[in-house]
Design a protein around this motif. Structure first.
Motif, PDB file in Angstrom:
ATOM      1  N   HIS A  96       0.843  -1.202   0.000  1.00  0.00           N
ATOM      2  CA  HIS A  96       0.000   0.000   0.000  1.00  0.00           C
ATOM      3  C   HIS A  96       0.875   1.247   0.000  1.00  0.00           C
ATOM      4  O   HIS A  96       0.562   2.243  -0.657  1.00  0.00           O
ATOM      5  CB  HIS A  96      -0.926  -0.002   1.216  1.00  0.00           C
ATOM      6  CG  HIS A  96      -2.011  -1.032   1.149  1.00  0.00           C
ATOM      7  ND1 HIS A  96      -2.880  -1.135   0.077  1.00  0.00           N
ATOM      8  CD2 HIS A  96      -2.379  -2.005   2.017  1.00  0.00           C
ATOM      9  CE1 HIS A  96      -3.736  -2.123   0.287  1.00  0.00           C
ATOM     10  NE2 HIS A  96      -3.453  -2.676   1.456  1.00  0.00           N
ATOM     11  N   LEU A  97       1.969   1.185   0.745  1.00  0.00           N
ATOM     12  CA  LEU A  97       2.876   2.336   0.805  1.00  0.00           C
ATOM     13  C   LEU A  97       3.450   2.642  -0.577  1.00  0.00           C
ATOM     14  O   LEU A  97       3.483   3.802  -1.012  1.00  0.00           O
ATOM     15  CB  LEU A  97       4.009   2.044   1.800  1.00  0.00           C
ATOM     16  CG  LEU A  97       5.154   3.061   1.841  1.00  0.00           C
ATOM     17  CD1 LEU A  97       4.650   4.415   2.319  1.00  0.00           C
ATOM     18  CD2 LEU A  97       6.285   2.558   2.740  1.00  0.00           C
ATOM     19  N   ARG A  98       3.889   1.620  -1.289  1.00  0.00           N
ATOM     20  CA  ARG A  98       4.556   1.833  -2.578  1.00  0.00           C
ATOM     21  C   ARG A  98       3.608   2.385  -3.634  1.00  0.00           C
ATOM     22  O   ARG A  98       4.052   3.044  -4.583  1.00  0.00           O
ATOM     23  CB  ARG A  98       5.185   0.519  -3.053  1.00  0.00           C
ATOM     24  CG  ARG A  98       6.394   0.116  -2.218  1.00  0.00           C
ATOM     25  CD  ARG A  98       6.865  -1.273  -2.518  1.00  0.00           C
ATOM     26  NE  ARG A  98       7.669  -1.782  -1.412  1.00  0.00           N
ATOM     27  CZ  ARG A  98       7.696  -3.056  -1.042  1.00  0.00           C
ATOM     28  NH1 ARG A  98       6.960  -3.951  -1.693  1.00  0.00           N
ATOM     29  NH2 ARG A  98       8.442  -3.435  -0.030  1.00  0.00           N
ATOM     30  N   ARG A  99       2.318   2.125  -3.494  1.00  0.00           N
ATOM     31  CA  ARG A  99       1.362   2.671  -4.451  1.00  0.00           C
ATOM     32  C   ARG A  99       1.166   4.166  -4.239  1.00  0.00           C
ATOM     33  O   ARG A  99       0.607   4.849  -5.092  1.00  0.00           O
ATOM     34  CB  ARG A  99       0.028   1.929  -4.340  1.00  0.00           C
ATOM     35  CG  ARG A  99       0.130   0.483  -4.822  1.00  0.00           C
ATOM     36  CD  ARG A  99      -1.101  -0.330  -4.481  1.00  0.00           C
ATOM     37  NE  ARG A  99      -0.874  -1.751  -4.722  1.00  0.00           N
ATOM     38  CZ  ARG A  99      -1.712  -2.710  -4.357  1.00  0.00           C
ATOM     39  NH1 ARG A  99      -2.841  -2.397  -3.742  1.00  0.00           N
ATOM     40  NH2 ARG A  99      -1.430  -3.981  -4.597  1.00  0.00           N
ATOM     41  N   ARG A 100       1.631   4.680  -3.116  1.00  0.00           N
ATOM     42  CA  ARG A 100       1.532   6.113  -2.816  1.00  0.00           C
ATOM     43  C   ARG A 100       2.834   6.834  -3.120  1.00  0.00           C
ATOM     44  O   ARG A 100       2.922   8.051  -2.933  1.00  0.00           O
ATOM     45  CB  ARG A 100       1.178   6.305  -1.338  1.00  0.00           C
ATOM     46  CG  ARG A 100      -0.202   5.794  -0.968  1.00  0.00           C
ATOM     47  CD  ARG A 100      -0.354   5.568   0.525  1.00  0.00           C
ATOM     48  NE  ARG A 100       0.109   6.701   1.332  1.00  0.00           N
ATOM     49  CZ  ARG A 100       0.191   6.661   2.658  1.00  0.00           C
ATOM     50  NH1 ARG A 100      -0.129   5.554   3.315  1.00  0.00           N
ATOM     51  NH2 ARG A 100       0.610   7.719   3.321  1.00  0.00           N
ATOM     52  N   ILE A 101       3.840   6.097  -3.574  1.00  0.00           N
ATOM     53  CA  ILE A 101       5.157   6.684  -3.825  1.00  0.00           C
ATOM     54  C   ILE A 101       5.614   6.296  -5.226  1.00  0.00           C
ATOM     55  O   ILE A 101       5.688   5.115  -5.562  1.00  0.00           O
ATOM     56  CB  ILE A 101       6.193   6.189  -2.787  1.00  0.00           C
ATOM     57  CG1 ILE A 101       5.788   6.617  -1.375  1.00  0.00           C
ATOM     58  CG2 ILE A 101       7.583   6.728  -3.118  1.00  0.00           C
ATOM     59  CD1 ILE A 101       6.711   6.090  -0.294  1.00  0.00           C
ATOM     60  N   GLY A 102       5.923   7.288  -6.056  1.00  0.00           N
ATOM     61  CA  GLY A 102       6.477   6.993  -7.371  1.00  0.00           C
ATOM     62  C   GLY A 102       7.938   6.586  -7.254  1.00  0.00           C
ATOM     63  O   GLY A 102       8.653   7.051  -6.366  1.00  0.00           O
TER      64      GLY A 102
END
Length: 411
Positions: A96-102
């Protein structure tokens, strides 16, 4: 030179990152790999302001990439905390974290078996966006990074150049409009000319997008050009100095920083000023659709030794001299000398100087994003800018001397 910044009013400016709202807070972030006696990252603490590009730079093996990968937990920290926009994300679901970070890497990492549009849409698909919204976002981003969607949407990665693939990588990282972007040597595997163009294009995008960006490079020149702030890291990602590029160049915090920055600080400072910050001069111009005699009369009435010929879209085409305008047996489009040394407003003065040296006219032609003429930049403007920088630095040091009479002020 002392290794301490305490008591130094100039160095303290470089250690205080909280001039605005903080987006990323790293608290005592540490990574110990099995079998290694010393931590790869040793208690890294850093405040990264919202909307800024912060560059991690340092010698090979200092832990800068490891530090970057811990922010989106591709590498899990051994201890410490990662705070993003006020939320502790150290223990949440990393997917979930990585989907919020490019995330943009040097190798780009495009999926070779799917088309460009599908590559860009990777995260929106994971987030469950509908087809219309996804297609609209993909087309918007391809256009933003200079790849017209009608030409590139259906291509495969192998059909693109390295620079074009890197642009797709940036578009993919921005697809879900993340507030944070991580970039690990994104332009390192590209030829120097394409690299400069991509750097300038990305800086132009950042003025519009205002993302919070952590950017890793091993190249101090790239760090100076790209960064709003630079974190110079020693072994274990220990921060030797965290400051603006200008502060690092004018007052390195210690001997390590001074050695890492190297010589030629005056020329490096040309990377701090953009072409758009210098008032351009006007060339003597003519358009290719004007009458040749009209152009000749304009040229003869001026003090110029050459005329800049523009095409029907006001793009620089040729430099013409008197004989080129008087001869009738050669079309204007083929007369004179082809224009070189074109720079966009977001390019640095260092870029402009390099273009001047490569070109034959001794000037750089300023053009907008679409290549239309906007003015000239000559060597006198660059020399004046250097002198202004030096005068400002001298005044800065004089102020520091008054603030702390025991500080040594360079001549």
């Amino acid at each position: 030179m002392s290794d301490q910044t305490n008591g130094d009013p100039l160095a303290r400016l470089g250690t205080d990152a909280e001039t605005g709202e903080t987006m990323i807070e790293l608290q005592e972030l540490t990574k110990r790999f099995p079998g290694q006696e010393t931590p790869a990252v040793d208690r890294l603490s850093l405040s990264i302001p919202k909307g800024e590009i912060v560059v991690f730079v340092g010698p090979s093996g200092c832990g800068k990439t490891t530090s970057l990968k811990m922010i989106n937990r591709i590498i899990e920290p051994s201890s410490g905390h990662i705070i993003i926009d006020g939320e502790d994300v150290t223990d949440i679901d990393p997917n979930h974290l990585r989907r919020r970070i490019g995330y943009v890497i040097q190798q780009i990492g495009l999926f070779p078996h799917i088309r460009i549009a599908e590559n860009v849409a990777t995260v929106p698909h994971l987030l469950g966006w509908d087809k219309d919204r996804t297609r609209e976002r993909v087309d918007e981003l391809l256009d933003v990074v200079g790849l017209p969607p009608e030409q590139y949407r259906e291509r495969f990665p192998k059909e693109l150049s390295g620079g074009q693939r890197q642009r797709v990588g940036v578009a993919r990282a921005l697809a879900a409009d993340p507030p944070v972007l991580l970039m690990d040597e994104p332009f390192g595997a590209i030829d120097p000319i394409t690299r400069t163009r991509l750097q300038n294009e990305f800086l132009r995008l950042q003025t519009e997008l205002q993302k919070t960006i952590c950017f890793v490079t091993h190249d101090i020149d790239e760090a100076i050009k790209m960064g709003d702030r630079i974190a110079i890291l020693q072994e274990g990602s220990r921060v030797a100095q965290f400051a603006t590029p200008e502060e690092i160049l004018t007052h390195p915090a210690n001997d390590f920083v001074e050695d890492f920055v190297g010589t030629g600080a005056t020329l490096k400072r040309l990377k701090l000023t953009r072409v758009k910050e210098v008032e351009p001069t006007e060339a003597l111009t003519g358009r290719v659709d004007e009458d040749r005699e009209t152009l000749r009369q304009r040229f003869d009435a001026s003090d110029w030794t050459a005329m800049l010929l523009l095409d029907r879209e006001n793009k620089p085409l040729r430099w013409l001299r008197g004989p080129d305008l008087r001869q009738q047996d050669r079309p204007l489009e083929k007369a004179g000398v082809r224009t070189r040394a074109l720079v966009e407003p977001q390019a640095t003065l260092s870029d402009a100087l390099e273009e001047m040296l490569l070109g034959a006219a001794g000037v750089a032609i300023v053009v907008d994003r679409r290549g239309a003429y906007r003015g000239l930049l000559d060597i006198d403007a660059i020399i004046t800018t250097i002198q202004t920088m030096k005068d400002a630095q001298a005044e800065y040091y004089r102020a520091a001397k008054l603030a702390d009479p025991e500080d040594e002020v360079p001549a």
